[in-house]
Structure formats: C-alpha cells, structure tokens
Design a protein around this motif. Sequence first.
Motif, mmCIF file in Angstrom:
data_model
loop_
_atom_site.group_PDB
_atom_site.id
_atom_site.type_symbol
_atom_site.label_atom_id
_atom_site.label_comp_id
_atom_site.label_asym_id
_atom_site.label_seq_id
_atom_site.Cartn_x
_atom_site.Cartn_y
_atom_site.Cartn_z
ATOM 1 N N ALA A 1 0.827 -1.207 0.000
ATOM 2 C CA ALA A 1 0.000 0.000 0.000
ATOM 3 C C ALA A 1 0.859 1.254 0.000
ATOM 4 O O ALA A 1 0.589 2.216 -0.729
ATOM 5 N N THR A 2 1.901 1.249 0.808
ATOM 6 C CA THR A 2 2.775 2.418 0.906
ATOM 7 C C THR A 2 3.493 2.677 -0.406
ATOM 8 O O THR A 2 3.548 3.814 -0.893
ATOM 9 N N TRP A 3 4.014 1.628 -1.019
ATOM 10 C CA TRP A 3 4.781 1.797 -2.257
ATOM 11 C C TRP A 3 3.902 2.003 -3.478
ATOM 12 O O TRP A 3 4.379 2.409 -4.527
ATOM 13 N N SER A 4 2.617 1.775 -3.328
ATOM 14 C CA SER A 4 1.711 1.982 -4.454
ATOM 15 C C SER A 4 1.398 3.450 -4.696
ATOM 16 O O SER A 4 0.955 3.819 -5.784
ATOM 17 N N LEU A 5 1.621 4.292 -3.677
ATOM 18 C CA LEU A 5 1.276 5.703 -3.872
ATOM 19 C C LEU A 5 2.243 6.627 -3.129
ATOM 20 O O LEU A 5 1.832 7.629 -2.563
ATOM 21 N N ASN A 6 3.526 6.277 -3.144
ATOM 22 C CA ASN A 6 4.504 7.171 -2.508
ATOM 23 C C ASN A 6 5.335 7.915 -3.552
ATOM 24 O O ASN A 6 6.424 8.384 -3.276
ATOM 25 N N THR A 7 4.797 8.008 -4.749
ATOM 26 C CA THR A 7 5.330 8.753 -5.903
ATOM 27 C C THR A 7 6.438 8.022 -6.654
ATOM 28 O O THR A 7 6.955 8.556 -7.630
#
Length: 389
Positions: free
Chosen positions: A251-257
């Motif tokens: 989840a974190t790496w899916s939307l941390n740019t």
Amino acid sequence: MLENFSYSNPTKLYFGEDSLNYLNEELPKYGKGVLLVYGGGSIKKSGLYDKIVKILKSNGKEVFEDAGVMPNPTVEKLYEGCKRAKDNNVDLILAVGGGSVCDYAKAVSVSTYCDEDPWEKYFLRMEDVDNKIIPVGCVLTMVGTGSEMNGGSVITNHAAKLKIGHIFGDNVFPKFTILNPVFTYTVPQYQMVAGFFDIMSHVLEQYFSGEDDNTSDYIMEGLLKSLIHSSKIAVKNPTDYEARSNIMWTATWSLNTLIDKGKSTDWMVHMIGQSIGAYTDATHGMTLSAISMAYYRFIMPYGLHKFKRYAINVWNVNPEGKTDEQIAKEGLDQMEAYMKEISLVMSIKDLGVTEDMIDGIANGAFILEGGYKVLNHDEIVNVLKNSMI
C-alpha cells in the motif's frame, strides 16, 4: 523510460511490530505542543491511544486532541481542526488512524496559517502552499490510501457536492510514519477489503498509461501479484501477520510517488469514485471497485497492448491461440472474479447511487487526460450507468 523526472521522498518509515517505540526518536525533534488527531475512538478500544499518550507525555509533550475525523473528512471538520491547532500553537500534528485521518492532518497542517479560505485556495484553485506548515507524523491503523508517505489530501464539501484531492509537494509529506501491521487487525472486514482495492486501484491508475517499456510497469506488476496473493490469505485469516505486513508495505509503495515515474497516469476511476463519495459518503475503496470493471472494459480497446500485458503478466492468462482482445478480456474477467471472491462492491446501486444522481456525479468528476481515452461527460454517464447493472 521516455520521460524526464525528478524524485525525492522525505518521509521516514519505521516498520514492524516494535515500530511504535521509534516515536521516542522522532518526538524530541519537535516543540512541546502536539495535536493528536484520530477518528471515532477505535484506538481507545484497542489500547493504542493509551500507549501513544504515554509516549507523548514521557517525552514532555502537551497533548491537544482532535477526535472524530470521519471517513471522508469534511471542510467543516477542517475549519474546526485549524482553529484547534492555531489556538494551541501546536508544533506537531500526530495522525493516528487510516488514510482519512492522515489526509485530514495534512490539510490542517497547510491550512491553519492560511490567510484565505483553504477550501478555495487549495482544493478549488489548487494553489501551492505559501504559508507556515505544521509538520505531520503518522501512526497507521488501516492500509489503502498511501497517505502515510505522500503529499495527498482529500476533503469533502457536501454543500457543493464535491470531493477533491490536492497533491501537495515534499514540504507537506509526513515527516515520519509508524507502520505496524498488527495495528490494522482491528479494522472491520468491509473496511479492510475496501482498503485492498484502493491499493489495487492506485496501481492500475498508474499502470494503464503510456506505451514505452517502463521499469515502473514491471514494479507495478510485482506489487499487484503480491497484493492479490496476500489479500486472499488475509480475507480468510485477518491476523495472518505475513499477509497483512506484505499488504501494508504494498500500500505504501503503491502511492509514494515512486511508480508513477516516467508515466502519464490515468486517475479517472478515482475522479469518478470521489464524485460518487461526495453524493453518498460511501467507503472510498468501494466507490472505486463499483465502477472499475465498467471503466476498464470501456477503455480497453484504446490501450489494448497494455491490457494484454496485464492479463498475461498479472493474471497468468495463457495467450496461445487467442487474439489480443480475447487475452485482454480474459484478464479483466479474472480480475472481476477476484473482486467478487474477496467480496468487493460491484454495483454503484449498492452504494446508494440512484438514476437521478448520475448526471450530477458525472458533472463532479474532474476529467483528466493521462489515460488511454479522455472521457467526455456522456462517456462518464455511460460508465456510471454500466456500473449500476
């Protein structure tokens, strides 16, 4: 990768079962006043509230509370939080909760010292921050939004029937985030599954764009396969630490740019979903799941090469003896079967959408141009109608 880009991410992450202890390393970096932001009180039932307050006080902090952050934070709640932060001259906002709490904390951080109406300045005119920003830290209790490691903030204005996100720059990113998968165990099954699809949708919105051979696409295929595998396990056993930890990290790496680098990106599913949320206050992840199949089947012919790749590389479709269209369609069919397997909402009717809302929802959906097909108003209406079946 054909595009030029720059990349940085200032958020420091602490991951694992002992990660809360690292609050003791972060808190001394900030002044005495801390605004503790949280939602409906589940952190008190779980005991997390007491643990955090104890750590705050042991570090000599004066704690001011801002409770009751709703799943779709409203502009009225934002004004309330700004007053509380300003009246108490807080030095740090500590968000404890899911993505909505983190989104809200960032909105308060940029709005407290804004000389204008922050709704007008940041969410309608989409202007940059030119005033004092209160730093934000996060303790995550629900995964899905990725708000713990980006500058995004989404606020709802019910009077205007608008739900709008603003992507702020590095200066608004949380300074640190605590990621303990165990903290996510208490999330109800419906909300947990909605979060899973929010993650998937974040990846797909970035994946279904561009035609070049892009490293970001390979990363996204791996994230999707990990999510699909672990989510099936978590639905059957919500306290499986390995599954929940993999999902939290995905989840974190899916939307941390990171994965949008070199990409044009789509985001129309989110634009339509957010407009649905403005009318119904439905759970965000479920607004995305309810329209995704209609949307992706509509744009598939315009990005057929990528949908074929998606089917083969993510869903393991055997391409032998099939046309590109057949391969792509089979991939979407498998995606739909997976969504039903984990009990996602598949029709916007189940979220409270009625026929008389459709035109207004379409009007409230911002039209973006990064995907394979730029939709017009009538095409958005068509997608919405096909999502009611």
